[in-house]
Design a protein around this motif. Structure first.
Motif, short mmCIF file in Angstrom:
data_model
loop_
_atom_site.label_atom_id
_atom_site.label_comp_id
_atom_site.label_asym_id
_atom_site.label_seq_id
_atom_site.Cartn_x
_atom_site.Cartn_y
_atom_site.Cartn_z
N ASN A 68 0.81 -1.22 0.00
CA ASN A 68 0.00 0.00 0.00
C ASN A 68 0.84 1.27 0.00
O ASN A 68 0.28 2.37 -0.11
CB ASN A 68 -0.93 0.01 1.21
CG ASN A 68 -2.15 -0.88 1.03
OD1 ASN A 68 -2.87 -0.75 0.05
ND2 ASN A 68 -2.38 -1.78 1.97
N ALA A 69 2.16 1.15 0.11
CA ALA A 69 3.02 2.33 0.22
C ALA A 69 2.79 3.35 -0.90
O ALA A 69 2.72 4.56 -0.63
CB ALA A 69 4.48 1.91 0.29
N PRO A 70 2.66 2.94 -2.19
CA PRO A 70 2.45 3.95 -3.24
C PRO A 70 1.17 4.77 -3.05
O PRO A 70 1.08 5.89 -3.57
CB PRO A 70 2.38 3.11 -4.52
CG PRO A 70 3.14 1.87 -4.20
CD PRO A 70 2.83 1.59 -2.76
N LYS A 71 0.20 4.24 -2.33
CA LYS A 71 -1.05 4.97 -2.11
C LYS A 71 -0.90 6.03 -1.01
O LYS A 71 -1.84 6.81 -0.79
CB LYS A 71 -2.17 3.99 -1.71
CG LYS A 71 -2.43 2.89 -2.73
CD LYS A 71 -3.46 1.91 -2.21
CE LYS A 71 -3.65 0.73 -3.15
NZ LYS A 71 -4.61 -0.26 -2.60
N LEU A 72 0.23 6.04 -0.33
CA LEU A 72 0.42 6.92 0.82
C LEU A 72 1.24 8.16 0.46
O LEU A 72 1.80 8.81 1.34
CB LEU A 72 1.14 6.16 1.95
CG LEU A 72 0.57 4.79 2.32
CD1 LEU A 72 1.37 4.19 3.47
CD2 LEU A 72 -0.91 4.88 2.68
N THR A 73 1.27 8.52 -0.80
CA THR A 73 2.10 9.64 -1.26
C THR A 73 1.25 10.70 -1.94
O THR A 73 0.12 10.45 -2.35
CB THR A 73 3.17 9.13 -2.24
OG1 THR A 73 2.53 8.62 -3.41
CG2 THR A 73 4.02 8.04 -1.62
N GLY A 74 1.82 11.91 -2.06
CA GLY A 74 1.19 12.98 -2.82
C GLY A 74 0.15 13.76 -2.05
O GLY A 74 -0.65 14.49 -2.65
#
Length: 371
Positions: A68-74
């Protein structure tokens, strides 16, 4: 603003999210449904059930967080509840990842930490002794371990701001290098969802105590006080109900059947269970020390909570007084709901958070949070 609320503890982020959305912000919530059953999550994480910490479960926990790490950016703001959301094996890299890939980071200090355990020893009472004896069954608190201290302090170092939800958690960091980052903001309740309801007819006063975390909550004092009340001259005027942990929706429905809720005896302030009960218009016994009232900004006139100490006699006498004056319970319940609407309503609390976020992002907006 795009805001990520990461982690959950007793419904804090669940209650805050609607208030932030009502202000026009885009809010994404991410937590483990296993750790927070009944609460919605836009990014669901796997988390082992309590006591199920074998190698396979640990690997699933880590894999879920990495996946899920990529969903925790931006995001403009990423807000992590408690200093330790991630599995301890990847805590440091993941916290640094959040810091690099988002605008600003906020950590909510609303649970036990090494600094909490150290500082509350200076207060007149605390839950730690009974927690060690009954909950941890140990001679030493887990938060005294060097690895715990390092993990917590890493989160506090990376944070652009630390929100303390209670007097004790503000006090815990007051003598640390992180003190200047701390802002006090009380716990939120979505009063649009949690509305007061009339109490049942007061024939026998129905008193409930949820037997969770026996040591931390002060069960060693609360349960004997309840037994004494039932065995005494007022025993035929009360119905005492004791349960374990309830599913969230079941808990809310159960509140409708009660007159009095006992939350905890060993804390200076109140937890989310107490706030849900107050919002529904129930008389609530918990921590409501002067330091807590000052932290929230509550006048004594507006305070409907019944402060109890970790003392059997004190708790028994508080309950007996309420039962003897049971005709006034409905009015006290109405005051309870009014207190929540004035001091803990999610839209009011969300405005404090939003002002903090804007300041962190560079907007010329003063912090209006209490504390």
């Amino acid at each position: 603003m795009r805001i990520l609320l990461l982690g959950e503890l007793s419904g804090v982020h669940q209650e805050l999210a609607p208030g932030l959305r009502a202000l026009g912000h885009e809010v994404v919530v991410g937590h483990s449904r296993q750790a927070a059953p009944g609460f919605s999550s836009d990014i669901p994480f796997f988390r082992p059930a309590p006591g199920d910490g074998g190698p396979t479960e640990m690997l699933r926990d880590i894999a879920s967080q990495l996946f899920n790490a990529p969903k925790l950016t931006g995001f403009d703001i990423v807000q992590v509840i408690t200093p330790k959301f991630f599995n301890w094996k990847i805590h440091g890299p993941m916290m640094r990842y959040l810091k690099r890939n988002n605008g600003r980071m906020v950590v909510i200090n609303t649970a036990c930490t090494s600094d909490y355990h150290r500082r509350v020893a200076e207060l007149s009472y605390r839950p730690c002794k009974e927690c060690l004896k009954f909950d941890l069954k140990a001679d030493r608190c887990i938060y005294d371990r060097p690895d715990e201290v390092r993990a917590e302090h890493l989160a506090f170092e990376l944070a652009d701001a630390i929100v303390a939800t209670h007097y004790e958690y503000d006090f815990a960091l007051a003598d640390t290098p992180f003190a200047d980052k701390v802002v006090g903001i009380p716990l939120p309740i979505d009063v649009g969802r949690h509305r007061p309801s009339p109490m049942p007819p007061v024939d026998r006063v129905r008193i409930w105590y949820g037997e969770t975390r026996y040591g931390f909550k002060g069960s060693a004092f609360i349960l004997p006080a309840l037994d004494r009340l039932k065995a005494g001259p007022l025993g035929d005027q009360v119905e005492i109900v004791k349960t374990g942990r309830l599913a969230f929706d079941d808990y809310l429905a159960f509140l409708e059947t009660l007159h009095i809720v006992i939350d905890q005896a060993s804390s200076y302030g109140m937890g989310m269970n107490a706030l849900y009960a107050l919002a529904r218009g129930r008389v609530t016994l918990n921590g409501a020390e002067p330091e807590t009232l000052d932290f929230v900004g509550v006048s004594e006139r507006d305070n409907p909570m019944v402060n109890i100490l970790p003392d059997v006699d004190h708790i028994h006498n508080a309950l007996a007084g309420l039962v003897e004056r049971k005709a006034g319970l409905a009015e006290l319940g109405e005051r309870s709901a009014g207190y929540i609407a004035k001091y803990h309503a999610a839209d009011v609390i969300a405005a404090h958070y939003a002002a903090l976020y804007r300041k962190l992002l560079g907007a010329d907006v003063p912090i209006t949070a209490v504390g």
